[in-house]
Design a protein around this motif. Structure first.
Motif, PDB file in Angstrom:
ATOM      1  N   LEU A  14     -82.085  51.156 -77.438  1.00  0.00           N
ATOM      2  CA  LEU A  14     -83.316  50.538 -77.938  1.00  0.00           C
ATOM      3  C   LEU A  14     -83.069  49.047 -78.095  1.00  0.00           C
ATOM      4  CD1 LEU A  14     -83.786  53.266 -80.634  1.00  0.00           C
ATOM      5  CD2 LEU A  14     -85.344  52.932 -78.718  1.00  0.00           C
ATOM      6  N   TYR A  15     -83.919  48.217 -77.481  1.00  0.00           N
ATOM      7  CA  TYR A  15     -83.722  46.764 -77.522  1.00  0.00           C
ATOM      8  C   TYR A  15     -85.028  46.053 -77.183  1.00  0.00           C
ATOM      9  CZ  TYR A  15     -83.787  46.998 -72.436  1.00  0.00           C
ATOM     10  OH  TYR A  15     -84.172  47.202 -71.135  1.00  0.00           O
ATOM     11  N   ARG A  16     -85.080  44.746 -77.502  1.00  0.00           N
ATOM     12  CA  ARG A  16     -86.211  43.923 -77.138  1.00  0.00           C
ATOM     13  C   ARG A  16     -85.897  43.258 -75.809  1.00  0.00           C
ATOM     14  NH1 ARG A  16     -89.890  43.037 -80.179  1.00  0.00           N
ATOM     15  NH2 ARG A  16     -88.662  43.127 -82.080  1.00  0.00           N
ATOM     16  N   LYS A  17     -86.818  43.397 -74.853  1.00  0.00           N
ATOM     17  CA  LYS A  17     -86.649  42.785 -73.538  1.00  0.00           C
ATOM     18  C   LYS A  17     -86.620  41.271 -73.694  1.00  0.00           C
ATOM     19  CE  LYS A  17     -88.658  42.689 -68.936  1.00  0.00           C
ATOM     20  NZ  LYS A  17     -89.792  43.095 -68.118  1.00  0.00           N
ATOM     21  N   ALA A  18     -85.699  40.625 -73.001  1.00  0.00           N
ATOM     22  CA  ALA A  18     -85.528  39.182 -73.115  1.00  0.00           C
ATOM     23  C   ALA A  18     -86.834  38.436 -72.837  1.00  0.00           C
ATOM     24  CB  ALA A  18     -84.448  38.715 -72.145  1.00  0.00           C
ATOM     25  N   LEU A  19     -87.082  37.421 -73.643  1.00  0.00           N
ATOM     26  CA  LEU A  19     -88.231  36.529 -73.497  1.00  0.00           C
ATOM     27  C   LEU A  19     -89.576  37.251 -73.557  1.00  0.00           C
ATOM     28  CD1 LEU A  19     -86.769  34.285 -70.652  1.00  0.00           C
ATOM     29  CD2 LEU A  19     -86.657  33.901 -73.130  1.00  0.00           C
ATOM     30  N   SER A  20     -89.632  38.338 -74.330  1.00  0.00           N
ATOM     31  CA  SER A  20     -90.892  39.064 -74.487  1.00  0.00           C
ATOM     32  C   SER A  20     -90.902  39.743 -75.857  1.00  0.00           C
ATOM     33  CB  SER A  20     -91.050  40.115 -73.384  1.00  0.00           C
ATOM     34  OG  SER A  20     -90.275  41.255 -73.663  1.00  0.00           O
ATOM     35  N   ASP A  21     -92.009  40.391 -76.160  1.00  0.00           N
ATOM     36  CA  ASP A  21     -92.067  41.179 -77.393  1.00  0.00           C
ATOM     37  C   ASP A  21     -92.011  42.675 -77.091  1.00  0.00           C
ATOM     38  OD1 ASP A  21     -94.582  41.665 -76.362  1.00  0.00           O
ATOM     39  OD2 ASP A  21     -95.627  41.338 -78.255  1.00  0.00           O
ATOM     40  N   THR A  22     -91.638  43.028 -75.854  1.00  0.00           N
ATOM     41  CA  THR A  22     -91.571  44.427 -75.439  1.00  0.00           C
ATOM     42  C   THR A  22     -90.295  45.081 -75.959  1.00  0.00           C
ATOM     43  OG1 THR A  22     -92.779  43.894 -73.420  1.00  0.00           O
ATOM     44  CG2 THR A  22     -91.591  45.990 -73.454  1.00  0.00           C
ATOM     45  N   VAL A  23     -90.447  46.202 -76.660  1.00  0.00           N
ATOM     46  CA  VAL A  23     -89.295  46.969 -77.126  1.00  0.00           C
ATOM     47  C   VAL A  23     -89.108  48.137 -76.162  1.00  0.00           C
ATOM     48  CG1 VAL A  23     -88.350  48.412 -78.971  1.00  0.00           C
ATOM     49  CG2 VAL A  23     -89.544  46.276 -79.523  1.00  0.00           C
ATOM     50  N   HIS A  24     -87.937  48.176 -75.529  1.00  0.00           N
ATOM     51  CA  HIS A  24     -87.605  49.215 -74.545  1.00  0.00           C
ATOM     52  C   HIS A  24     -86.787  50.319 -75.195  1.00  0.00           C
ATOM     53  CE1 HIS A  24     -88.338  47.890 -70.271  1.00  0.00           C
ATOM     54  NE2 HIS A  24     -88.838  46.897 -70.972  1.00  0.00           N
ATOM     55  N   ALA A  25     -86.956  51.522 -74.669  1.00  0.00           N
ATOM     56  CA  ALA A  25     -86.096  52.659 -74.975  1.00  0.00           C
ATOM     57  C   ALA A  25     -85.589  53.137 -73.618  1.00  0.00           C
ATOM     58  CB  ALA A  25     -86.867  53.750 -75.701  1.00  0.00           C
ATOM     59  N   ASP A  26     -84.444  52.618 -73.212  1.00  0.00           N
ATOM     60  CA  ASP A  26     -83.874  52.977 -71.912  1.00  0.00           C
ATOM     61  C   ASP A  26     -83.056  54.246 -72.026  1.00  0.00           C
ATOM     62  OD1 ASP A  26     -84.998  50.737 -70.785  1.00  0.00           O
ATOM     63  OD2 ASP A  26     -83.101  49.728 -70.356  1.00  0.00           O
ATOM     64  N   THR A  27     -83.186  55.092 -71.022  1.00  0.00           N
ATOM     65  CA  THR A  27     -82.394  56.321 -70.915  1.00  0.00           C
ATOM     66  C   THR A  27     -81.595  56.239 -69.622  1.00  0.00           C
ATOM     67  OG1 THR A  27     -84.299  57.385 -69.863  1.00  0.00           O
ATOM     68  CG2 THR A  27     -84.015  57.753 -72.225  1.00  0.00           C
ATOM     69  N   PRO A  28     -80.517  56.999 -69.493  1.00  0.00           N
ATOM     70  CA  PRO A  28     -79.712  56.927 -68.274  1.00  0.00           C
ATOM     71  C   PRO A  28     -80.482  57.400 -67.043  1.00  0.00           C
ATOM     72  CG  PRO A  28     -78.632  58.279 -69.952  1.00  0.00           C
ATOM     73  CD  PRO A  28     -79.993  57.951 -70.455  1.00  0.00           C
ATOM     74  N   THR A  29     -80.039  56.947 -65.919  1.00  0.00           N
ATOM     75  CA  THR A  29     -80.604  57.403 -64.655  1.00  0.00           C
ATOM     76  C   THR A  29     -80.524  58.923 -64.603  1.00  0.00           C
ATOM     77  OG1 THR A  29     -79.872  55.364 -63.610  1.00  0.00           O
ATOM     78  CG2 THR A  29     -80.428  57.204 -62.149  1.00  0.00           C
ATOM     79  N   GLY A  30     -81.637  59.566 -64.281  1.00  0.00           N
ATOM     80  CA  GLY A  30     -81.663  61.030 -64.207  1.00  0.00           C
ATOM     81  C   GLY A  30     -81.674  61.707 -65.562  1.00  0.00           C
ATOM     82  N   ALA A  31     -82.144  61.012 -66.602  1.00  0.00           N
ATOM     83  CA  ALA A  31     -82.172  61.592 -67.957  1.00  0.00           C
ATOM     84  C   ALA A  31     -82.962  62.900 -67.953  1.00  0.00           C
ATOM     85  CB  ALA A  31     -82.802  60.612 -68.936  1.00  0.00           C
ATOM     86  N   ASP A  66     -97.792  45.309 -83.261  1.00  0.00           N
ATOM     87  CA  ASP A  66     -97.188  43.996 -83.484  1.00  0.00           C
ATOM     88  C   ASP A  66     -95.669  44.135 -83.500  1.00  0.00           C
ATOM     89  OD1 ASP A  66     -96.362  44.830 -86.081  1.00  0.00           O
ATOM     90  OD2 ASP A  66     -98.071  43.877 -87.049  1.00  0.00           O
ATOM     91  N   GLU A  67     -94.967  43.019 -83.567  1.00  0.00           N
ATOM     92  CA  GLU A  67     -93.505  43.027 -83.468  1.00  0.00           C
ATOM     93  C   GLU A  67     -92.860  43.892 -84.546  1.00  0.00           C
ATOM     94  OE1 GLU A  67     -89.773  39.906 -83.764  1.00  0.00           O
ATOM     95  OE2 GLU A  67     -91.694  39.172 -83.019  1.00  0.00           O
ATOM     96  N   ASP A  68     -93.327  43.775 -85.781  1.00  0.00           N
ATOM     97  CA  ASP A  68     -92.748  44.566 -86.871  1.00  0.00           C
ATOM     98  C   ASP A  68     -92.970  46.061 -86.649  1.00  0.00           C
ATOM     99  OD1 ASP A  68     -91.336  44.691 -89.404  1.00  0.00           O
ATOM    100  OD2 ASP A  68     -93.260  45.309 -90.277  1.00  0.00           O
ATOM    101  N   ALA A  69     -94.164  46.433 -86.210  1.00  0.00           N
ATOM    102  CA  ALA A  69     -94.458  47.848 -85.961  1.00  0.00           C
ATOM    103  C   ALA A  69     -93.604  48.393 -84.812  1.00  0.00           C
ATOM    104  CB  ALA A  69     -95.942  48.040 -85.665  1.00  0.00           C
ATOM    105  N   LYS A  70     -93.343  47.582 -83.811  1.00  0.00           N
ATOM    106  CA  LYS A  70     -92.477  48.009 -82.705  1.00  0.00           C
ATOM    107  C   LYS A  70     -91.049  48.232 -83.210  1.00  0.00           C
ATOM    108  CE  LYS A  70     -95.165  45.799 -79.088  1.00  0.00           C
ATOM    109  NZ  LYS A  70     -95.243  44.731 -78.087  1.00  0.00           N
ATOM    110  N   ASN A  71     -90.580  47.343 -84.083  1.00  0.00           N
ATOM    111  CA  ASN A  71     -89.244  47.509 -84.665  1.00  0.00           C
ATOM    112  C   ASN A  71     -89.182  48.781 -85.508  1.00  0.00           C
ATOM    113  OD1 ASN A  71     -88.710  45.045 -83.479  1.00  0.00           O
ATOM    114  ND2 ASN A  71     -88.610  43.920 -85.396  1.00  0.00           N
TER     115      ASN A  71
END
Length: 163
Positions: A14-31, A66-71
């Protein structure tokens, strides 16, 4: 196109995409689909990109938050993902201790995710946590430079009187 879960060796990053307010939840390839479905249940929006090669799947916090709700959404997901047996890394820039604590209490008291208001209540996950397996309330462990905290689903409530 890479993803952080593959790079980190986790089930979810779980992280914030660089230079954006998008919060990603990345899973491994083939999750596995159960992991992807759990992220759906927890309030993330599934995204898919089909290429000539692989199909990429990831999740994002809904754009209308908003940013806080995404966090809060990202931090709230961590105990439920741990309960389901997944290894999770959450970056400091999206960590919200209060949301994590609220989710951990809900996990202890109800055993099923209580997602944000914009998501319907899911069925019980029914899996044990690492803390459950070790018969302790909380397990703190270190792996690959990250400190993880795992709580037991049936952890006793703290006394209102600290004495």
């Amino acid at each position: 196109m890479g993803n952080r879960a593959d790079d980190d060796g986790t089930d979810v990053t779980l992280y914030r995409k660089a230079l954006s307010d998008t919060v990603h939840a990345d899973t491994p390839t083939g999750a596995p689909e159960p992991l992807l479905a759990l992220l759906d249940i927890l309030g993330f929006t599934r995204r898919t990109l089909t290429t000539a090669g692989p199909t990429y799947v990831w999740h994002e916090a809904p754009a209308h938050l908003d940013e806080d709700a995404k966090n809060q959404l990202a931090s709230h997901a961590v105990p439920w993902l741990h309960k389901a047996g997944y290894l999770v890394h959450i970056s400091d820039d999206v960590w919200n201790a209060a949301a994590y604590t609220d989710a951990a209490v809900a996990l202890r008291d109800h055993g099923a995710p209580a997602p944000p208001a914009h998501v319907s209540r899911p069925a019980c996950l029914g899996l044990m946590t690492l803390a459950d397996e070790r018969d302790v309330d909380v397990t703190v462990y270190h792996s690959d430079g990250t400190i993880y905290v795992d709580t037991r689903a049936a952890a006793p409530r703290a006394s209102a009187d600290p004495a």
